[in-house]
Design an enzyme around this catalytic site. Structure first.
Site, short mmCIF file in Angstrom:
data_model
loop_
_atom_site.label_atom_id
_atom_site.label_comp_id
_atom_site.label_asym_id
_atom_site.label_seq_id
_atom_site.Cartn_x
_atom_site.Cartn_y
_atom_site.Cartn_z
N LYS A 1 0.34 10.41 43.96
CA LYS A 1 1.63 9.53 44.07
C LYS A 1 1.33 8.13 43.79
CE LYS A 1 4.79 7.71 46.92
NZ LYS A 1 4.90 6.25 45.92
N PRO A 2 1.14 7.75 42.36
CA PRO A 2 0.73 6.30 42.24
C PRO A 2 2.05 5.28 42.52
CG PRO A 2 0.61 7.87 40.43
CD PRO A 2 1.56 8.47 41.25
N ASP A 3 1.88 4.12 42.86
CA ASP A 3 3.08 3.12 42.91
C ASP A 3 3.95 3.26 41.50
OD1 ASP A 3 3.46 0.70 44.64
OD2 ASP A 3 3.93 0.12 42.52
N CYS B 1 -8.13 -6.23 46.38
CA CYS B 1 -8.65 -6.19 47.68
C CYS B 1 -9.87 -6.78 48.28
CB CYS B 1 -8.77 -4.49 48.12
SG CYS B 1 -7.24 -3.79 47.82
N GLU C 1 -8.47 2.57 52.52
CA GLU C 1 -9.00 1.32 52.06
C GLU C 1 -7.65 0.30 52.23
OE1 GLU C 1 -9.31 -1.62 48.77
OE2 GLU C 1 -10.90 -0.29 48.32
N LEU C 2 -7.85 -0.38 53.14
CA LEU C 2 -6.56 -1.36 53.71
C LEU C 2 -6.68 -2.78 53.30
CD1 LEU C 2 -6.06 0.50 56.92
CD2 LEU C 2 -5.31 1.28 54.83
N TRP D 1 -0.51 -0.57 43.23
CA TRP D 1 -0.23 -1.26 41.81
C TRP D 1 -1.20 -2.10 41.21
CZ3 TRP D 1 -0.31 -6.18 42.63
CH2 TRP D 1 0.11 -6.65 44.14
N ASN D 2 -2.01 -2.66 42.06
CA ASN D 2 -3.08 -3.67 41.78
C ASN D 2 -4.17 -3.42 40.71
OD1 ASN D 2 -4.34 -2.32 43.98
ND2 ASN D 2 -5.39 -4.31 44.19
N GLY E 1 -3.73 0.55 50.25
CA GLY E 1 -2.71 -0.27 50.49
C GLY E 1 -2.66 -1.09 51.65
N SER E 2 -1.64 -1.08 52.32
CA SER E 2 -1.67 -2.07 53.42
C SER E 2 -2.37 -1.50 54.81
CB SER E 2 -0.01 -2.53 53.82
OG SER E 2 0.63 -1.27 54.28
N GLU F 1 -3.33 -11.88 55.00
CA GLU F 1 -3.68 -11.62 53.56
C GLU F 1 -2.68 -12.30 52.90
OE1 GLU F 1 -5.70 -8.01 51.06
OE2 GLU F 1 -3.98 -7.70 52.51
#
Length: 538
Positions: A202-204, A309, A275-276, A178-179, A253-254, A407
């Protein structure tokens, strides 16, 4: 799979079309929203209510997908992909260039929607448009460089011809956060399309409308509509179905969710790029231009209210300039304008949700309770917006505090002194993350040399993150627990392809000839290998 966005409302049995919902005054035109949400692959009859961080205004009821809908989306995407892969590379690149122009032409509409859904400052929303346009243009202009069949040296000169083709994976599953709802919705998928793949996205849940408008622009740019399918729903309900049907998975995401996806992809023997998280450091060396470094720190820490991120959460400053830097940085931070609005004058916008606000506040409260000092900020500002939190600078953060290694993903940064550059590098490398770092120094060559010692996927000298992120030929991604794989550059498109080697042998076989024994054949081969080495052949 991805975390459910806590800003969104409950999943209900309706109404699927907000045009017929009379329970609230919607922030957006309801026919406009209905046209966008019809792009979601959904047969459930259920919807998900979404509200804006700007005053909590209702935005939409987004139709929800089922695992069967996901399966149907992949089936349609596979059919479209077969035809798309047969399309010329020039035609695919031309569609990307048309998208580039559409993004720039429709930027005001895109920016408005991004701000409504995310609450970010308008200037930060514009950067999403710019980054996506750069991505489309870069891959269109470099298509042949990355994807053309490549001749390589054959085993024997003149006798062996070898070439490498890039074959599309098939259908790529993209799970985006979402960011950065516009940039992340499309930037990973554009090189996938260029390489001849289809996408199921699949978007947030919080930022579906921006992702759906992006999909609409793909249609307008001339991409076949069924080539890019959009599904919607909680990660635990449909995320597994996306991973289970994809030929390759791209996730942002996470770290916890990234690990789960990596295990599932490993079980299926398919690739993934992840990418976390990050706990990104900035180093301000003793010879740094203090004012330039302070300006960079403001951008690097507080862009998108710290929900980036690659943003900075740890500032390591040399003793020799520490006091001057802190004065310059704190004064600039205090001068920032805050708000949850569409105004270009806002320097820092809102956090995305109550959950994000709670995390940021908890990290600050924990640090203060354990002895940290708040140099500026430190409190929520409900007078400006339900999820606005002041840009916050902390001093005296220690290892027992939540914000030391975890984080925060918000507008909070900790300041630390260092005495030697070896110490600064060691502290920058401390922890488990390795996404992005920044170094400020007047000696750029020295900064580049120091960058090679930092265990991060990207390091920027005299810039917090924009130099690498905006250089589309430079790969971007994380080391260690910050992920695997890269977006941008050659790696960003080749990850969506399989390398296929084709070799043609002329005149003689690679085997004994004319009744030659295996022993004599080995002697002839040995002589040929020695000769090729003397000729300097690879």
């Amino acid at each position: 799979m991805t975390e459910q966005s806590p800003t969104s409302g409950p999943i209900t049995d309706g109404p699927a079309d907000p045009e017929h919902d009379t329970t609230a005054a919607y922030a957006l035109d309801r026919s406009y929203v209905a046209a966008l949400t019809r792009r979601v692959v959904s047969s459930s009859g259920r919807t998900h209510a979404v509200f804006s961080p700007i005053g909590g205004a209702p935005l939409a009821h987004v139709p929800q997908s089922t695992p069967a809908d996901v399966a149907g989306a992949f089936a349609r995407a596979r059919t479209a992909q077969a035809a798309w892969a047969a399309t010329s590379l020039d035609d695919r690149a031309a569609a990307l260039l048309r998208l580039h122009d559409l993004l720039l032409d429709r930027q005001e509409e895109l920016i408005d929607l991004v701000v409504w859904e995310s609450g970010k400052a308008r200037k930060d929303a514009y950067l999403e448009v710019a980054h996506l346009a750069l991505t489309a243009r870069y891959y269109a202009r470099t298509a042949h460089e990355h994807l053309d069949t490549r001749r390589v040296g054959g085993m024997f000169p003149l006798l062996t011809r070898a070439e490498v083709h890039r074959v599309p994976k098939g259908v790529v599953g993209i799970i985006s956060p979402w960011n950065y709802p516009l940039s992340m919705a499309l930037c990973d998928g554009l090189p996938a399309l260029l390489a001849g793949n289809a996408v199921v996205a699949k978007p947030d849940a919080q930022t579906m409308l921006t992702a759906l408008l992006a999909a609409q622009l793909l249609d307008e740019a001339g991409f076949p509509p069924e080539l890019w399918q959009v599904v919607a729903g909680p990660g635990p309900e449909i995320g597994g179905a996306v991973v289970g049907a994809a030929d390759y998975v791209c996730f942002t995401g996470s770290t916890a969710t990234g690990r789960l996806i990596a295990r599932q992809c490993g079980d299926r023997l398919i690739g993934c790029s992840l990418e976390l998280g990050g706990k990104n450091p900035m180093l301000v060396l003793r010879d740094a231009d203090v004012h330039r470094a302070a300006d960079g720190a403001v951008r690097g820490v507080f862009a998108n209210a710290g929900q980036l991120c690659v943003s900075m959460e740890r500032l390591f400053v040399a003793d020799q300039v520490y006091d001057r830097f802190v004065d310059a940085f704190v004064s600039r931070t205090r001068a920032m304008t805050l708000g949850a609005s569409h105004d270009w004058t806002v320097d820092m916008g809102s956090l995305i949700s109550q959950a994000q606000l709670d995390t940021v506040a908890a990290h600050v409260e924990d640090a203060v309770a354990k002895g940290a000092t708040v140099l500026c900020g430190g409190t929520a500002r409900p007078d400006l917006g339900p999820f606005v939190f002041e840009p916050t600078v902390l001093e005296g953060v220690t290892a027992d505090m939540e914000c030391f290694a975890r984080e925060t993903f918000g507008p909070v940064v900790a300041l630390y002194r260092f005495h030697s550059e070896d110490e600064a590098v060691a502290r920058a490398n401390d922890g488990t993350y390795g996404l992005n770092a920044s170094i400020y120094t007047r000696d750029a060559a020295r900064g580049r040399a120091l960058a090679r010692r930092i265990r991060c996927g990207t390091v920027n000298v005299n810039e917090p993150y924009g130099a690498t992120f905006g250089s589309l030929g430079a790969p971007m991604g994380g080391m260690r627990e910050s992920g695997t794989g890269r977006r941008q550059g050659a790696e960003g498109v080749l990850r969506y392809t399989e390398a296929q080697s084709v070799a043609t042998q002329r005149l003689v076989p690679i085997a004994p000839m004319f009744g030659m024994s295996e022993e004599n054949h080995a002697k002839v081969m040995t002589g040929a290998l020695r000769l090729l080495d003397k000729l300097g052949r690879a």
